[in-house]
Design an enzyme around this catalytic site. Structure first.
Site, short mmCIF file in Angstrom:
data_model
loop_
_atom_site.label_atom_id
_atom_site.label_comp_id
_atom_site.label_asym_id
_atom_site.label_seq_id
_atom_site.Cartn_x
_atom_site.Cartn_y
_atom_site.Cartn_z
CE1 TYR A 4 -4.49 -0.84 0.18
CE2 TYR A 4 -3.52 -2.76 1.25
CZ TYR A 4 -4.59 -2.15 0.61
OH TYR A 4 -5.75 -2.84 0.41
CB VAL A 5 3.31 2.59 2.43
CG1 VAL A 5 4.22 3.81 2.52
CG2 VAL A 5 2.34 2.57 3.61
CE LYS B 213 2.77 -7.38 -2.83
NZ LYS B 213 3.19 -6.81 -1.53
CG ASN C 257 -16.00 1.41 20.34
OD1 ASN C 257 -16.84 1.94 19.63
ND2 ASN C 257 -15.00 0.72 19.85
CE1 TYR D 189 -7.46 20.34 30.23
CE2 TYR D 189 -9.00 19.95 28.43
CZ TYR D 189 -8.68 20.56 29.64
OH TYR D 189 -9.58 21.37 30.25
N GLY E 64 -5.27 17.39 38.17
CA GLY E 64 -5.89 17.50 39.49
C GLY E 64 -7.07 18.45 39.42
CB CYS F 292 -13.69 19.23 37.19
SG CYS F 292 -14.50 20.79 37.61
CE LYS G 91 -16.82 17.03 41.39
NZ LYS G 91 -17.96 16.62 40.50
NE ARG H 136 -11.68 23.07 44.84
CZ ARG H 136 -12.81 23.52 44.28
NH1 ARG H 136 -13.98 23.13 44.75
NH2 ARG H 136 -12.74 24.35 43.26
#
Length: 447
Positions: free
Chosen positions: A10-11, A35, A225, A257, A265, A268, A271, A331
Protein backbone atom coordinates in the site's frame (compact mmCIF):
# COMPACT_ATOMS: atom_id res chain seq x y z
CA UNK A 1 14.96 13.19 -8.83
CA UNK A 2 15.66 9.52 -9.50
CA UNK A 3 13.98 7.50 -6.78
CA UNK A 4 13.88 3.77 -6.02
CA UNK A 5 10.97 2.56 -3.89
CA UNK A 6 11.50 -0.71 -2.03
CA UNK A 7 8.27 -2.56 -1.27
CA UNK A 8 5.21 -2.42 -3.52
CA UNK A 9 2.49 -2.74 -0.92
CA UNK A 10 0.00 0.00 0.00
CA UNK A 11 2.53 2.60 1.10
CA UNK A 12 5.11 1.74 -1.55
CA UNK A 13 2.70 1.72 -4.49
CA UNK A 14 0.98 4.96 -3.50
CA UNK A 15 4.30 6.70 -2.80
CA UNK A 16 5.88 5.47 -6.04
CA UNK A 17 2.92 6.41 -8.22
CA UNK A 18 2.48 9.85 -6.65
CA UNK A 19 6.20 10.63 -6.89
CA UNK A 20 6.22 9.61 -10.56
CA UNK A 21 3.11 11.73 -11.19
CA UNK A 22 4.91 14.69 -9.63
CA UNK A 23 7.74 14.41 -12.15
CA UNK A 24 10.29 12.13 -10.51
CA UNK A 25 11.78 9.11 -12.25
CA UNK A 26 10.74 6.13 -10.11
CA UNK A 27 11.84 2.51 -9.94
CA UNK A 28 9.61 0.19 -7.90
CA UNK A 29 11.39 -2.77 -6.29
CA UNK A 30 9.91 -5.91 -4.76
CA UNK A 31 10.85 -9.56 -4.18
CA UNK A 32 7.44 -10.72 -5.36
CA UNK A 33 7.52 -11.30 -9.17
CA UNK A 34 3.74 -10.94 -9.44
CA UNK A 35 3.78 -7.51 -7.81
CA UNK A 36 6.64 -6.40 -10.03
CA UNK A 37 4.90 -7.67 -13.16
CA UNK A 38 1.64 -5.94 -12.21
CA UNK A 39 3.30 -2.65 -11.35
CA UNK A 40 5.48 -2.77 -14.46
CA UNK A 41 2.34 -3.23 -16.55
CA UNK A 42 0.64 -0.23 -14.98
CA UNK A 43 -1.64 -2.27 -12.74
CA UNK A 44 -1.83 -1.70 -9.01
CA UNK A 45 -0.88 -4.80 -6.96
CA UNK A 46 -3.21 -3.52 -4.23
CA UNK A 47 -6.77 -2.23 -4.20
CA UNK A 48 -6.77 1.48 -3.50
CA UNK A 49 -9.09 4.20 -4.77
CA UNK A 50 -7.65 5.90 -7.89
CA UNK A 51 -4.40 3.96 -7.84
CA UNK A 52 -5.03 1.78 -10.92
CA UNK A 53 -5.44 4.78 -13.20
CA UNK A 54 -2.56 6.66 -11.62
CA UNK A 55 -0.17 3.74 -12.05
CA UNK A 56 -1.32 3.19 -15.60
CA UNK A 57 -0.64 6.86 -16.38
CA UNK A 58 2.85 7.00 -14.89
CA UNK A 59 3.97 3.68 -16.40
CA UNK A 60 2.65 4.69 -19.82
CA UNK A 61 4.47 8.02 -19.57
CA UNK A 62 7.70 6.24 -18.74
CA UNK A 63 8.07 7.92 -15.34
CA UNK A 64 7.76 4.64 -13.42
CA UNK A 65 8.98 1.09 -13.93
CA UNK A 66 9.36 -1.95 -11.67
CA UNK A 67 12.13 -4.48 -11.12
CA UNK A 68 13.30 -7.39 -8.99
CA UNK A 69 16.90 -6.14 -9.22
CA UNK A 70 17.61 -4.12 -6.06
CA UNK A 71 21.23 -3.43 -7.01
CA UNK A 72 20.31 -1.91 -10.36
CA UNK A 73 17.60 0.17 -8.66
CA UNK A 74 20.10 1.68 -6.22
CA UNK A 75 22.72 2.32 -8.91
CA UNK A 76 20.17 4.13 -11.09
CA UNK A 77 18.63 6.30 -8.39
CA UNK A 78 19.68 9.14 -6.09
CA UNK A 79 17.38 8.24 -3.23
CA UNK A 80 15.93 4.95 -1.97
CA UNK A 81 12.58 4.96 -0.18
CA UNK A 82 12.05 1.88 2.01
CA UNK A 83 8.37 0.92 2.35
CA UNK A 84 8.50 -2.75 3.32
CA UNK A 85 6.27 -4.21 6.01
CA UNK A 86 7.14 -4.54 9.69
CA UNK A 87 4.63 -7.14 10.95
CA UNK A 88 4.24 -8.38 14.52
CA UNK A 89 5.97 -11.46 15.87
CA UNK A 90 3.92 -13.90 17.94
CA UNK A 91 4.99 -12.19 21.18
CA UNK A 92 4.01 -8.72 19.97
CA UNK A 93 7.52 -7.56 19.11
CA UNK A 94 8.29 -6.10 15.71
CA UNK A 95 9.59 -8.30 12.91
CA UNK A 96 12.39 -6.51 11.06
CA UNK A 97 13.37 -9.33 8.69
CA UNK A 98 12.19 -7.52 5.55
CA UNK A 99 13.87 -4.27 6.59
CA UNK A 100 17.11 -6.09 7.39
CA UNK A 101 17.09 -7.74 3.98
CA UNK A 102 16.45 -4.50 2.11
CA UNK A 103 19.14 -2.63 4.05
CA UNK A 104 21.60 -5.45 3.37
CA UNK A 105 20.79 -5.27 -0.35
CA UNK A 106 21.09 -1.48 -0.43
CA UNK A 107 24.37 -1.60 1.48
CA UNK A 108 25.78 -4.19 -0.92
CA UNK A 109 24.69 -2.11 -3.91
CA UNK A 110 26.40 0.99 -2.50
CA UNK A 111 29.79 -0.72 -2.81
CA UNK A 112 29.50 -0.13 -6.56
CA UNK A 113 28.38 3.48 -6.32
CA UNK A 114 30.56 6.56 -5.76
CA UNK A 115 27.80 9.16 -5.63
CA UNK A 116 26.14 10.24 -2.37
CA UNK A 117 22.97 8.19 -1.94
CA UNK A 118 20.11 9.00 0.46
CA UNK A 119 18.24 6.16 2.17
CA UNK A 120 14.80 7.05 3.53
CA UNK A 121 12.93 4.70 5.87
CA UNK A 122 9.18 5.04 5.47
CA UNK A 123 8.37 1.73 7.15
CA UNK A 124 7.01 1.97 10.69
CA UNK A 125 9.76 1.18 13.21
CA UNK A 126 10.27 1.80 16.93
CA UNK A 127 12.59 4.58 18.16
CA UNK A 128 16.26 3.64 17.89
CA UNK A 129 15.77 1.15 15.04
CA UNK A 130 17.15 3.26 12.21
CA UNK A 131 20.29 4.52 13.93
CA UNK A 132 20.80 1.54 16.21
CA UNK A 133 20.17 -1.29 13.76
CA UNK A 134 19.64 -0.28 10.15
CA UNK A 135 22.47 2.24 9.76
CA UNK A 136 25.11 -0.20 11.16
CA UNK A 137 23.76 -2.87 8.80
CA UNK A 138 24.11 -0.60 5.77
CA UNK A 139 27.57 0.51 6.88
CA UNK A 140 28.65 -3.09 7.39
CA UNK A 141 27.63 -4.22 3.89
CA UNK A 142 28.66 -1.06 2.06
CA UNK A 143 31.93 -0.26 3.77
CA UNK A 144 30.70 3.34 3.78
CA UNK A 145 29.90 5.75 6.61
CA UNK A 146 26.47 7.26 7.25
CA UNK A 147 26.37 11.04 7.09
CA UNK A 148 29.55 11.14 5.04
CA UNK A 149 29.22 8.64 2.20
CA UNK A 150 25.46 8.17 2.29
CA UNK A 151 22.50 9.89 3.93
CA UNK A 152 19.74 8.52 6.13
CA UNK A 153 16.30 9.87 7.00
CA UNK A 154 13.11 8.68 8.65
CA UNK A 155 9.95 9.83 6.85
CA UNK A 156 6.83 8.40 8.56
CA UNK A 157 3.71 8.05 6.46
CA UNK A 158 0.18 8.94 7.50
CA UNK A 159 -1.81 7.30 4.70
CA UNK A 160 -5.19 5.72 5.34
CA UNK A 161 -6.25 2.79 3.24
CA UNK A 162 -9.11 3.91 1.02
CA UNK A 163 -7.99 7.54 0.90
CA UNK A 164 -4.23 7.12 0.57
CA UNK A 165 -3.74 9.30 -2.53
CA UNK A 166 -5.82 12.10 -1.03
CA UNK A 167 -3.81 11.82 2.20
CA UNK A 168 -0.53 11.86 0.27
CA UNK A 169 -1.51 15.01 -1.60
CA UNK A 170 -2.93 16.89 1.39
CA UNK A 171 -0.96 16.03 4.54
CA UNK A 172 -1.24 18.20 7.63
CA UNK A 173 2.55 18.27 7.57
CA UNK A 174 5.56 16.39 6.20
CA UNK A 175 7.89 15.04 8.88
CA UNK A 176 11.57 14.45 8.07
CA UNK A 177 13.78 12.86 10.70
CA UNK A 178 17.28 13.52 9.45
CA UNK A 179 20.72 12.15 10.27
CA UNK A 180 22.25 15.14 8.51
CA UNK A 181 20.94 18.29 6.82
CA UNK A 182 22.00 17.16 3.35
CA UNK A 183 19.76 14.09 3.61
CA UNK A 184 16.84 16.08 5.01
CA UNK A 185 17.09 18.63 2.23
CA UNK A 186 16.97 15.83 -0.36
CA UNK A 187 13.75 14.46 1.15
CA UNK A 188 12.23 17.93 1.25
CA UNK A 189 13.10 18.36 -2.43
CA UNK A 190 11.38 15.03 -3.16
CA UNK A 191 8.13 16.53 -1.81
CA UNK A 192 8.40 19.97 -3.41
CA UNK A 193 5.16 19.41 -5.35
CA UNK A 194 3.21 18.97 -2.10
CA UNK A 195 2.01 22.19 -0.47
CA UNK A 196 2.30 21.43 3.24
CA UNK A 197 4.43 22.53 6.22
CA UNK A 198 7.72 20.63 6.45
CA UNK A 199 9.13 19.65 9.85
CA UNK A 200 12.79 18.69 10.21
CA UNK A 201 13.51 16.81 13.42
CA UNK A 202 15.55 13.92 14.81
CA UNK A 203 15.24 10.40 13.46
CA UNK A 204 14.03 9.03 16.81
CA UNK A 205 11.32 11.70 17.08
CA UNK A 206 10.09 10.82 13.59
CA UNK A 207 10.12 7.11 14.46
CA UNK A 208 8.09 7.69 17.61
CA UNK A 209 5.57 10.00 15.97
CA UNK A 210 3.90 7.29 13.88
CA UNK A 211 3.34 5.11 16.95
CA UNK A 212 1.95 8.04 18.91
CA UNK A 213 -0.47 8.81 16.08
CA UNK A 214 -1.73 5.25 15.82
CA UNK A 215 -1.92 4.76 19.58
CA UNK A 216 -4.01 7.91 19.92
CA UNK A 217 -6.32 6.83 17.11
CA UNK A 218 -6.80 3.54 18.95
CA UNK A 219 -7.46 5.40 22.21
CA UNK A 220 -10.11 7.54 20.50
CA UNK A 221 -11.91 4.50 19.11
CA UNK A 222 -11.82 2.70 22.47
CA UNK A 223 -12.95 5.86 24.31
CA UNK A 224 -15.91 6.38 21.99
CA UNK A 225 -16.91 2.73 22.29
CA UNK A 226 -16.78 2.79 26.10
CA UNK A 227 -18.83 5.99 26.15
CA UNK A 228 -21.30 4.36 23.77
CA UNK A 229 -21.61 1.29 25.99
CA UNK A 230 -22.12 3.43 29.09
CA UNK A 231 -24.70 5.57 27.31
CA UNK A 232 -26.57 2.48 26.16
CA UNK A 233 -26.76 1.26 29.76
CA UNK A 234 -28.58 4.51 30.58
CA UNK A 235 -30.85 4.51 27.52
CA UNK A 236 -28.96 7.51 26.11
CA UNK A 237 -28.05 7.94 22.44
CA UNK A 238 -24.26 7.60 22.46
CA UNK A 239 -23.99 8.96 18.90
CA UNK A 240 -25.68 12.18 19.94
CA UNK A 241 -23.47 12.51 23.01
CA UNK A 242 -20.27 12.06 20.98
CA UNK A 243 -21.55 14.34 18.22
CA UNK A 244 -22.03 17.12 20.76
CA UNK A 245 -18.67 16.25 22.32
CA UNK A 246 -16.91 16.63 18.95
CA UNK A 247 -18.43 20.06 18.33
CA UNK A 248 -16.21 21.53 21.03
CA UNK A 249 -13.08 22.46 19.07
CA UNK A 250 -11.62 24.60 21.84
CA UNK A 251 -11.02 21.81 24.35
CA UNK A 252 -12.28 18.41 23.23
CA UNK A 253 -10.95 18.29 19.66
CA UNK A 254 -7.86 20.46 19.98
CA UNK A 255 -4.30 20.56 21.29
CA UNK A 256 -5.59 21.31 24.79
CA UNK A 257 -4.49 18.71 27.34
CA UNK A 258 -2.19 17.06 24.79
CA UNK A 259 1.22 18.32 25.92
CA UNK A 260 3.36 16.08 28.17
CA UNK A 261 3.67 17.23 31.74
CA UNK A 262 2.64 16.44 35.29
CA UNK A 263 -0.51 14.76 36.58
CA UNK A 264 -3.97 16.35 36.43
CA UNK A 265 -5.89 17.50 39.49
CA UNK A 266 -8.49 20.05 40.53
CA UNK A 267 -12.09 19.85 41.58
CA UNK A 268 -13.49 18.30 38.39
CA UNK A 269 -11.38 15.71 36.57
CA UNK A 270 -10.55 13.28 39.43
CA UNK A 271 -14.00 13.56 41.01
CA UNK A 272 -15.94 13.09 37.78
CA UNK A 273 -13.78 10.20 36.59
CA UNK A 274 -14.32 8.39 39.90
CA UNK A 275 -18.07 8.93 39.64
CA UNK A 276 -18.23 7.74 36.03
CA UNK A 277 -16.16 4.62 36.73
CA UNK A 278 -18.28 3.85 39.80
CA UNK A 279 -21.49 4.24 37.79
CA UNK A 280 -20.10 1.91 35.10
CA UNK A 281 -19.54 -0.74 37.78
CA UNK A 282 -23.08 -0.21 39.09
CA UNK A 283 -24.47 -0.84 35.62
CA UNK A 284 -22.11 -3.78 34.96
CA UNK A 285 -20.45 -1.99 32.08
CA UNK A 286 -16.76 -2.86 31.67
CA UNK A 287 -14.74 0.30 30.89
CA UNK A 288 -11.06 -0.68 31.06
CA UNK A 289 -9.82 2.50 29.37
CA UNK A 290 -11.75 4.88 31.63
CA UNK A 291 -10.82 2.77 34.67
CA UNK A 292 -7.12 3.01 33.84
CA UNK A 293 -6.92 6.82 33.76
CA UNK A 294 -6.72 7.56 37.50
CA UNK A 295 -4.09 4.83 38.14
CA UNK A 296 -2.08 6.24 35.23
CA UNK A 297 -2.37 9.72 36.73
CA UNK A 298 -1.22 8.42 40.11
CA UNK A 299 1.78 6.81 38.41
CA UNK A 300 2.77 10.21 37.03
CA UNK A 301 2.81 11.63 40.56
CA UNK A 302 4.96 8.70 41.65
CA UNK A 303 7.34 9.42 38.79
CA UNK A 304 7.72 13.00 40.06
CA UNK A 305 8.66 11.62 43.49
CA UNK A 306 11.18 9.25 41.92
CA UNK A 307 12.83 12.05 39.96
CA UNK A 308 13.55 13.86 43.23
CA UNK A 309 14.77 10.69 44.94
CA UNK A 310 17.13 9.93 42.06
CA UNK A 311 19.03 13.18 42.70
CA UNK A 312 20.04 11.84 46.16
CA UNK A 313 19.68 15.35 47.61
CA UNK A 314 17.49 16.37 50.53
CA UNK A 315 16.72 20.09 50.18
CA UNK A 316 13.86 20.46 47.70
CA UNK A 317 12.18 23.64 46.54
CA UNK A 318 8.68 23.39 45.07
CA UNK A 319 7.51 26.10 42.66
CA UNK A 320 3.74 26.03 42.21
CA UNK A 321 1.37 24.25 44.59
CA UNK A 322 -1.94 24.68 42.77
CA UNK A 323 -3.07 22.12 40.22
CA UNK A 324 -3.06 24.80 37.50
CA UNK A 325 -1.27 28.08 36.93
CA UNK A 326 -3.26 31.29 37.43
CA UNK A 327 -5.56 29.90 40.13
CA UNK A 328 -5.49 29.38 43.89
CA UNK A 329 -7.30 26.04 43.59
CA UNK A 330 -5.31 23.32 45.35
CA UNK A 331 -8.09 20.71 45.55
CA UNK A 332 -6.61 17.35 44.55
CA UNK A 333 -3.52 19.13 43.25
CA UNK A 334 -0.92 16.52 42.28
CA UNK A 335 1.78 18.85 43.62
CA UNK A 336 0.21 18.67 47.09
CA UNK A 337 0.39 14.87 46.94
CA UNK A 338 3.99 15.14 45.73
CA UNK A 339 4.93 17.39 48.65
CA UNK A 340 3.08 15.17 51.12
CA UNK A 341 5.06 12.13 49.97
CA UNK A 342 8.40 13.96 50.03
CA UNK A 343 7.78 15.31 53.53
CA UNK A 344 6.92 11.80 54.66
CA UNK A 345 10.21 10.55 53.22
CA UNK A 346 12.19 13.10 55.22
CA UNK A 347 12.99 15.68 52.54
CA UNK A 348 13.41 19.32 53.59
CA UNK A 349 10.72 21.15 51.61
CA UNK A 350 10.22 24.82 50.84
CA UNK A 351 7.34 26.06 48.66
CA UNK A 352 6.55 29.17 46.67
CA UNK A 353 3.26 29.84 44.89
CA UNK A 354 2.36 33.40 43.94
CA UNK A 355 -1.38 32.65 44.09
CA UNK A 356 -1.48 31.01 47.52
CA UNK A 357 -2.25 33.19 50.53
CA UNK A 358 -2.99 30.88 53.45
CA UNK A 359 -5.03 33.53 55.27
CA UNK A 360 -7.45 33.80 52.32
CA UNK A 361 -8.10 30.09 51.78
CA UNK A 362 -11.67 29.05 52.55
CA UNK A 363 -14.08 26.13 52.21
CA UNK A 364 -13.04 22.85 50.60
CA UNK A 365 -9.84 24.47 49.33
CA UNK A 366 -8.75 25.16 52.91
CA UNK A 367 -9.94 21.86 54.34
CA UNK A 368 -8.15 19.87 51.64
CA UNK A 369 -4.84 21.59 52.38
CA UNK A 370 -5.25 21.26 56.14
CA UNK A 371 -5.97 17.56 55.74
CA UNK A 372 -3.14 16.78 53.34
CA UNK A 373 -0.49 19.25 54.59
CA UNK A 374 -1.41 20.44 58.11
CA UNK A 375 2.05 21.95 58.54
CA UNK A 376 1.88 23.92 55.27
CA UNK A 377 2.59 27.27 56.94
CA UNK A 378 6.09 26.16 57.91
CA UNK A 379 6.87 25.17 54.31
CA UNK A 380 5.73 28.29 52.45
CA UNK A 381 8.24 30.99 51.46
CA UNK A 382 7.52 34.57 50.39
CA UNK A 383 9.56 34.59 47.19
CA UNK A 384 10.72 32.40 44.35
CA UNK A 385 14.28 33.61 44.83
CA UNK A 386 14.35 32.42 48.45
CA UNK A 387 13.15 28.96 47.53
CA UNK A 388 15.72 28.59 44.75
CA UNK A 389 18.56 29.90 46.91
CA UNK A 390 18.03 27.42 49.75
CA UNK A 391 17.32 24.35 47.58
CA UNK A 392 19.52 21.64 46.09
CA UNK A 393 16.70 20.45 43.84
CA UNK A 394 14.10 22.78 42.34
CA UNK A 395 10.82 21.24 41.18
CA UNK A 396 8.42 23.16 38.94
CA UNK A 397 4.91 21.86 39.56
CA UNK A 398 2.68 24.05 37.38
CA UNK A 399 2.97 26.20 34.29
CA UNK A 400 3.09 29.66 35.82
CA UNK A 401 4.99 32.08 33.58
CA UNK A 402 6.75 33.34 36.70
CA UNK A 403 8.86 30.17 36.56
CA UNK A 404 10.05 30.54 32.96
CA UNK A 405 13.32 32.19 33.95
CA UNK A 406 14.09 30.09 37.01
CA UNK A 407 17.27 28.69 35.45
CA UNK A 408 18.75 32.18 35.51
CA UNK A 409 18.57 32.04 39.32
CA UNK A 410 20.19 28.62 39.67
CA UNK A 411 23.76 27.59 40.36
CA UNK A 412 25.56 24.86 38.45
CA UNK A 413 25.44 22.56 41.48
CA UNK A 414 21.63 22.62 41.59
CA UNK A 415 19.23 20.30 39.77
CA UNK A 416 16.04 21.41 38.04
CA UNK A 417 13.13 18.98 37.72
CA UNK A 418 10.73 20.78 35.39
CA UNK A 419 7.64 18.56 35.53
CA UNK A 420 5.61 20.69 33.11
CA UNK A 421 8.22 21.80 30.56
CA UNK A 422 7.82 25.53 31.20
CA UNK A 423 11.59 26.15 30.87
CA UNK A 424 12.23 23.96 27.81
CA UNK A 425 12.45 26.93 25.43
CA UNK A 426 14.63 29.04 27.69
CA UNK A 427 17.72 29.14 25.45
CA UNK A 428 19.64 31.75 27.43
CA UNK A 429 19.72 29.64 30.56
CA UNK A 430 22.86 28.73 32.52
CA UNK A 431 24.12 25.16 32.30
CA UNK A 432 22.21 23.91 35.33
CA UNK A 433 21.36 20.19 35.09
CA UNK A 434 17.72 19.66 34.24
CA UNK A 435 15.21 16.86 33.98
CA UNK A 436 12.38 17.84 31.67
CA UNK A 437 9.78 15.22 32.53
CA UNK A 438 7.86 14.14 29.46
CA UNK A 439 9.26 16.87 27.23
CA UNK A 440 11.21 16.30 24.02
CA UNK A 441 13.88 18.84 23.10
CA UNK A 442 13.63 19.19 19.34
CA UNK A 443 13.24 22.17 17.08
CA UNK A 444 10.38 22.58 14.65
CA UNK A 445 11.11 24.25 11.36
CA UNK A 446 8.14 25.11 9.14
CA UNK A 447 8.68 25.92 5.50
Amino acid sequence: MRISVFGLGYVGCVSAACLARDGHSVIGVDVNPQKVEAAGSGLSPVIEKGLDKLMSDVVTSGKMRATLDSQAAVLHSDLSLICVGTPSNGNGSLSLQYLDRVCTEIGTALTGKKEYHVIVVRSTVLPGTVEGRLVPLIEQHSGRRAGTDFGVCMNPEFLREGSAIEDYDHPSHIVIGELDARSGDAVQHMYEAIKAPVVHTTIETAEMLKYVNNAFHAVKVAFANEVGNLCAAHGIDGYEVMDLFCRDRRLNISTSYLMPGFAFGGSCLPKDLRALVYRAKERDVDCPLLSSILPSNQRQIQRGIELVEETRRRKVGILGLTFKAGTDDIRESPVVHLVEALVGKGFQISIYDEKIELSRLTGTNKSFLERELPHIATLMRPSLEEVVKQSEVVVIGNGSTAFCGVRDLMREDQTLNDLVGITRNSHNAPKAPAVLQGVNNYERVYQ
